[in-house]
Design a protein around this motif. Structure first.
Motif, short mmCIF file in Angstrom:
data_model
loop_
_atom_site.label_atom_id
_atom_site.label_comp_id
_atom_site.label_asym_id
_atom_site.label_seq_id
_atom_site.Cartn_x
_atom_site.Cartn_y
_atom_site.Cartn_z
N LEU A 1 0.83 -1.21 0.00
CA LEU A 1 0.00 0.00 0.00
C LEU A 1 0.87 1.25 0.00
CD1 LEU A 1 -3.00 0.77 0.07
CD2 LEU A 1 -2.85 0.84 2.56
N ASP A 2 1.95 1.22 0.74
CA ASP A 2 2.83 2.39 0.85
C ASP A 2 3.48 2.74 -0.49
OD1 ASP A 2 3.87 4.36 2.76
OD2 ASP A 2 5.81 3.50 2.28
N THR A 3 3.68 1.73 -1.36
CA THR A 3 4.27 2.01 -2.68
C THR A 3 3.35 2.86 -3.54
OG1 THR A 3 3.41 -0.02 -3.69
CG2 THR A 3 5.57 -0.14 -2.63
N GLN A 4 2.08 2.89 -3.19
CA GLN A 4 1.11 3.68 -3.96
C GLN A 4 1.02 5.14 -3.49
OE1 GLN A 4 -0.80 2.39 -6.66
NE2 GLN A 4 0.64 0.69 -6.37
N LYS A 5 1.60 5.42 -2.33
CA LYS A 5 1.40 6.72 -1.69
C LYS A 5 1.87 7.89 -2.54
CE LYS A 5 2.11 9.05 2.73
NZ LYS A 5 2.70 8.93 4.10
N SER A 6 3.06 7.77 -3.14
CA SER A 6 3.63 8.90 -3.90
C SER A 6 2.83 9.19 -5.17
CB SER A 6 5.09 8.61 -4.26
OG SER A 6 5.18 7.46 -5.09
N GLY A 7 2.04 8.24 -5.64
CA GLY A 7 1.29 8.44 -6.88
C GLY A 7 -0.15 8.85 -6.69
N LEU A 8 -0.56 9.05 -5.43
CA LEU A 8 -1.95 9.46 -5.18
C LEU A 8 -2.20 10.83 -5.78
CD1 LEU A 8 -2.28 8.24 -1.47
CD2 LEU A 8 -3.01 7.06 -3.55
N ARG A 9 -3.33 10.96 -6.49
CA ARG A 9 -3.54 12.15 -7.32
C ARG A 9 -4.48 13.18 -6.73
NH1 ARG A 9 -4.42 8.39 -12.61
NH2 ARG A 9 -5.86 7.46 -11.11
N ASN A 10 -5.29 12.80 -5.76
CA ASN A 10 -6.27 13.76 -5.23
C ASN A 10 -6.70 13.35 -3.83
OD1 ASN A 10 -8.29 11.66 -5.61
ND2 ASN A 10 -8.20 12.18 -7.80
N ALA A 11 -7.55 14.19 -3.24
CA ALA A 11 -7.99 13.96 -1.87
C ALA A 11 -8.79 12.66 -1.74
CB ALA A 11 -8.83 15.15 -1.39
N GLU B 1 -8.38 9.81 -3.42
CA GLU B 1 -7.47 8.68 -3.35
C GLU B 1 -6.73 8.65 -2.03
OE1 GLU B 1 -4.98 8.68 -6.81
OE2 GLU B 1 -6.60 8.05 -8.14
N ARG B 2 -6.36 9.83 -1.52
CA ARG B 2 -5.68 9.87 -0.21
C ARG B 2 -6.61 9.37 0.90
NH1 ARG B 2 -3.39 14.46 -2.70
NH2 ARG B 2 -5.03 15.84 -1.91
N HIS B 3 -7.89 9.67 0.77
CA HIS B 3 -8.87 9.19 1.76
C HIS B 3 -8.93 7.66 1.75
CE1 HIS B 3 -12.64 8.59 3.92
NE2 HIS B 3 -13.08 7.88 2.89
N TRP B 4 -9.04 7.07 0.56
CA TRP B 4 -9.12 5.61 0.47
C TRP B 4 -7.81 4.96 0.91
CZ3 TRP B 4 -13.43 2.84 -0.26
CH2 TRP B 4 -14.56 3.49 -0.76
N PHE B 5 -6.70 5.61 0.62
CA PHE B 5 -5.40 5.12 1.09
C PHE B 5 -5.37 5.06 2.62
CE2 PHE B 5 -1.18 6.13 2.75
CZ PHE B 5 -0.39 5.17 2.15
N ASN B 6 -5.82 6.13 3.27
CA ASN B 6 -5.85 6.15 4.73
C ASN B 6 -6.80 5.09 5.28
OD1 ASN B 6 -4.02 8.28 4.87
ND2 ASN B 6 -5.63 9.84 4.77
N GLN B 7 -7.93 4.89 4.59
CA GLN B 7 -8.86 3.84 4.99
C GLN B 7 -8.19 2.47 4.92
OE1 GLN B 7 -12.31 4.03 6.01
NE2 GLN B 7 -11.60 6.10 6.40
#
Length: 302
Positions: A224-234, A236-242
């Protein structure tokens, strides 16, 4: 239904490592498909059992041997050794339901821009011979939903376009969760689809690879952490945190239940000795309790 005149070839890749006793059922489930245009590639990942004999007993199976390199490497070998326009990865101890190819081909040929299509699956428990169906309704924002959790779960329920693997392969450094890593990488860059029709059976037995909750948790979070730098908007960041929250809760609950079961079984199996120790030497009984508590705090501190 799909246009059978197309006669598109589907490659079913079956990696096998010391699961020869299950392999026949996996192969037979492919041979029983209602869609007839397929090839079967068994990749023997250095097995010491009868995997070779079982695979070669089927004239229509392509058998490939490699020194043991792990599941991801075996699947990558299968990609190289196959020739189908579409690919399915079937673990040697699982099996496809009879309409699996027909169903997923119907979806993917109606939507040729899709990188892959996935469906539901059925758990089959060896211990009590019970089943339970797993379906998730995800119609939009597939990448976001994958950030939150692996709603696909079973690799055999997925049909891939071959062109996906021109640029993406299984990560051979991963010992677990390699399918989750692949789903995220593909869904990040290409459209995918998911439906709820049942595609395959996931066999739950004592020697399943998907054990080791601590490793599963650390690897899922690493992926999951490998996806962090490519998150494009709020969003995606929300779903990442979830997802960060979900994986911790999911595997910590599993680890808690596993340890509670072991503790209960240990206490039950030693109940008579514990009762005797308390009755005849209370000093040693108290020392044992203190030692157990100190061990707990030592683990907690480390």
């Amino acid at each position: 239904m799909i246009n059978l005149k197309n006669e598109a070839l589907v490659s079913i890749i079956i990696p096998c490592y010391n699961h020869g006793r299950y392999l026949s059922k996996a192969i037979e489930s492919v041979l029983a498909q209602t869609y007839p245009h397929f090839e079967i590639v068994v990749v023997d990942d250095g097995s010491k059992d009868n995997t070779k004999e079982i695979a070669q007993s089927y004239k229509d199976v392509k058998y490939v041997y490699q020194n043991n390199q792990g599941l991801s490497a075996a699947r990558n070998t299968g990609i190289n050794e196959s020739s189908g326009q579409y690919l399915i990865f079937l673990d040697a101890d699982d099996w496809l339901l009879k309409d699996a190819l027909m169903i997923n081909l119907n979806y993917i040929q109606m939507n040729p821009q899709l990188a892959f299509v996935s469906g539901g699956f059925r758990f089959f428990y060896d211990k009590d011979q019970m089943t339970s169906d797993v379906t998730s309704k995800v119609e939009t924002d597939h990448y976001c939903h994958l950030l939150q959790k692996n709603f696909i779960a079973m690799i055999a329920a997925v049909m891939f376009q071959r062109w996906v693997f021109d640029s993406i392969r299984y990560d051979t450094s991963l010992k677990v969760c390699e399918d989750y890593d692949l789903y995220l990488k593909v869904a990040r860059n290409y459209p995918i689809a998911h439906h709820t029709e049942l595609i395959a059976s996931y066999f739950i037995h004592d020697s399943n690879v998907s054990k080791g909750s601590a490793l599963m948790l650390s690897t899922a979070l690493q992926i999951l952490d490998t996806q962090k730098s490519g998150l494009r908007n709020a969003k995606e960041r929300h779903w990442f945190n979830q997802g960060q929250v979900f994986w911790r809760k999911w595997y910590c609950r599993i680890m808690y239940n596993e340890m509670a079961k072991v503790l209960h079984e240990t206490l039950e199996s030693n109940k008579i000795m514990l009762q005797a120790l308390r009755k005849y030497d209370i000093r040693l009984y108290i020392q044992l309790i203190i030692k157990t508590v100190l061990l707990f705090f030592r683990i907690k501190k480390s």
